[in-house]
Design an enzyme around this catalytic site. Structure first.
Site, PDB file in Angstrom:
ATOM      1  N   GLU A  36       0.769  -1.259   0.091  1.00  0.00           N
ATOM      2  CA  GLU A  36       0.077  -0.193  -0.015  1.00  0.00           C
ATOM      3  C   GLU A  36       0.707   1.329   0.041  1.00  0.00           C
ATOM      4  OE1 GLU A  36      -3.305   0.495  -0.184  1.00  0.00           O
ATOM      5  OE2 GLU A  36      -3.351  -1.669  -0.889  1.00  0.00           O
ATOM      6  N   CYS A 191     -12.079   1.744 -15.286  1.00  0.00           N
ATOM      7  CA  CYS A 191     -12.658   3.181 -15.166  1.00  0.00           C
ATOM      8  C   CYS A 191     -11.500   4.050 -15.108  1.00  0.00           C
ATOM      9  CB  CYS A 191     -13.431   3.290 -13.767  1.00  0.00           C
ATOM     10  SG  CYS A 191     -14.307   4.671 -13.799  1.00  0.00           S
ATOM     11  N   CYS A 198     -16.236   1.688 -20.620  1.00  0.00           N
ATOM     12  CA  CYS A 198     -17.338   1.528 -20.003  1.00  0.00           C
ATOM     13  C   CYS A 198     -17.946   0.284 -20.299  1.00  0.00           C
ATOM     14  CB  CYS A 198     -18.140   2.907 -20.228  1.00  0.00           C
ATOM     15  SG  CYS A 198     -17.373   4.330 -19.804  1.00  0.00           S
ATOM     16  N   CYS A 201     -17.450  -2.500 -17.893  1.00  0.00           N
ATOM     17  CA  CYS A 201     -17.743  -2.167 -16.419  1.00  0.00           C
ATOM     18  C   CYS A 201     -19.060  -2.821 -15.787  1.00  0.00           C
ATOM     19  CB  CYS A 201     -17.876  -0.493 -16.447  1.00  0.00           C
ATOM     20  SG  CYS A 201     -18.029  -0.067 -14.593  1.00  0.00           S
ATOM     21  N   CYS A 207     -24.137   4.201 -14.054  1.00  0.00           N
ATOM     22  CA  CYS A 207     -23.161   5.059 -14.032  1.00  0.00           C
ATOM     23  C   CYS A 207     -23.650   6.652 -14.437  1.00  0.00           C
ATOM     24  CB  CYS A 207     -21.947   4.784 -14.424  1.00  0.00           C
ATOM     25  SG  CYS A 207     -20.611   5.884 -14.633  1.00  0.00           S
TER      26      CYS A 207
END
Length: 348
Positions: A36, A191, A198, A201, A207
């Site tokens: 991370e 995205c 799209c 997705c 959306c």
């Protein structure tokens, strides 16, 4: 708000998500934490080789805490944003001092460690400990801003607060680790900022940005601001054995604590610095100009003019805690800023 946001995302993740990232096998708190921190402002493809090299040398929090700072910087060298490495090292030492050598598993203690903010703490708790914690990194901001049609630059407090509310509302109570990875994967691979895919997705039917043709406008970009240019001279000083003089930079500021070439404001200042430090008549110094280059930071551009000079044995200063003479091939063992490393590698 769509009630099946998380279920749809999880179904997509099962088929299309990333399940073979090195920090997932094994998925220990230390490995998740390291990943991370490395992934802050850096893409997965760039992080993977650094992560593998890092955990090969420093396999747990205790080993990281005990490692010399130079070793940590050397493993990080080239990854950029070196404050992350400095904070990582200090956080490991705090874990040894206060938490029995382990990463704490509660939000307050975790987010109090250097380099761990709200989103990073949430990601660690979700992925390493299975806790229900929302995250809001750049990928997640983009997904949520588009899905909900949230206008405003995410760096503004009101916009960020709205996105945090949405992030928390969507975070499920089960399979939190998978969900966290899924929404990051969606932002990183589908995205994306430019030309989002799209059609691939799982959320595109609901959306707002997709429906209204706003994917290019959302999330709202940060107001443009021209980056100023700063100038510096880097000195490539060599002794009779071809060794370079390297200096440790100050503990604060740009490239804090890293090793670098000596610097001066301009050629006149460089001539004076070399004359004083090495006992040379300033008028006798004849630098060789090397190809200049520009290095970009987030807030400014650094215009670098390298100047080379071969020193006579009598003018070579002795090693000191903050000064070392090293062959170019040996300099790689130190933590060097990426542009300095490239400059050294380009030398004959």
């Amino acid at each position: 708000m769509s009630d099946d946001f998380a279920p749809r995302l999880l179904r997509w993740f099962e088929a299309h998500g990333r399940h073979d990232l090195p920090w997932q096998h094994p998925r220990t708190p230390y490995r998740v934490w390291l990943s991370e921190i490395m992934l802050q402002q850096t893409q997965v493809a760039a992080v993977v080789p650094y992560f593998l090299r890092f955990v090969e040398k420093l396999q747990n929090t205790q080993m990281l805490a005990a490692a010399p700072q130079d070793d940590v910087y050397a493993l990080w060298s080239g990854l950029g944003y070196y404050s992350r490495a400095r904070n990582l090292h200090r956080a490991a030492q705090i874990c040894v001092e206060r938490h029995g050598g382990e990463l704490p598993d509660d939000f307050d203690s975790l987010s109090a460690l250097p380099g761990i903010g709200r989103s990073t703490a949430g990601a660690i708790l979700a992925q390493a400990f299975g806790r229900r914690c929302a995250i809001l990194d750049g990928n997640v901001k983009r997904v949520l801003a588009r899905f909900h049609g949230v206008e405003g630059w995410p760096g503004e407090k009101a916009t960020e607060n709205r996105l945090w509310q949405l992030a928390d509302a969507h975070t499920p109570h089960e399979r939190v680790a998978d969900y966290t990875q899924a929404i990051m994967d969606l932002g990183a691979g589908i995205c994306v900022r430019a030309k989002p895919r799209c059609g691939a997705c799982p959320l595109h039917t609901d959306c707002i940005a997709h429906r209204k043709g706003l994917t290019a406008a959302l999330p709202t970009r940060k107001p443009a601001k021209a980056r100023p240019t700063r100038r510096t001279v880097m000195l490539v000083l060599r002794d009779a054995h071809g060794r370079l003089l390297l200096e440790r930079r100050a503990p604060v500021g740009v490239w804090a604590g890293l090793w670098s070439l000596p610097e001066a404001a301009d050629e006149t200042a460089a001539r004076g610095d070399v004359a004083r430090a090495h006992g040379i008549d300033a008028n006798a110094i004849a630098f060789r100009a090397l190809p200049p280059f520009v290095h970009g930071f987030s807030h400014y551009l650094l215009d670098v003019t390298p100047l080379a000079l071969d020193l006579e044995p009598a003018n070579v200063v002795a090693d000191a805690p903050d000064k070392r003479w090293l062959r170019p091939s040996d300099a790689a063992a130190l933590g060097l800023p990426a542009p300095v490393r490239k400059l050294i590698e380009s030398l004959d």
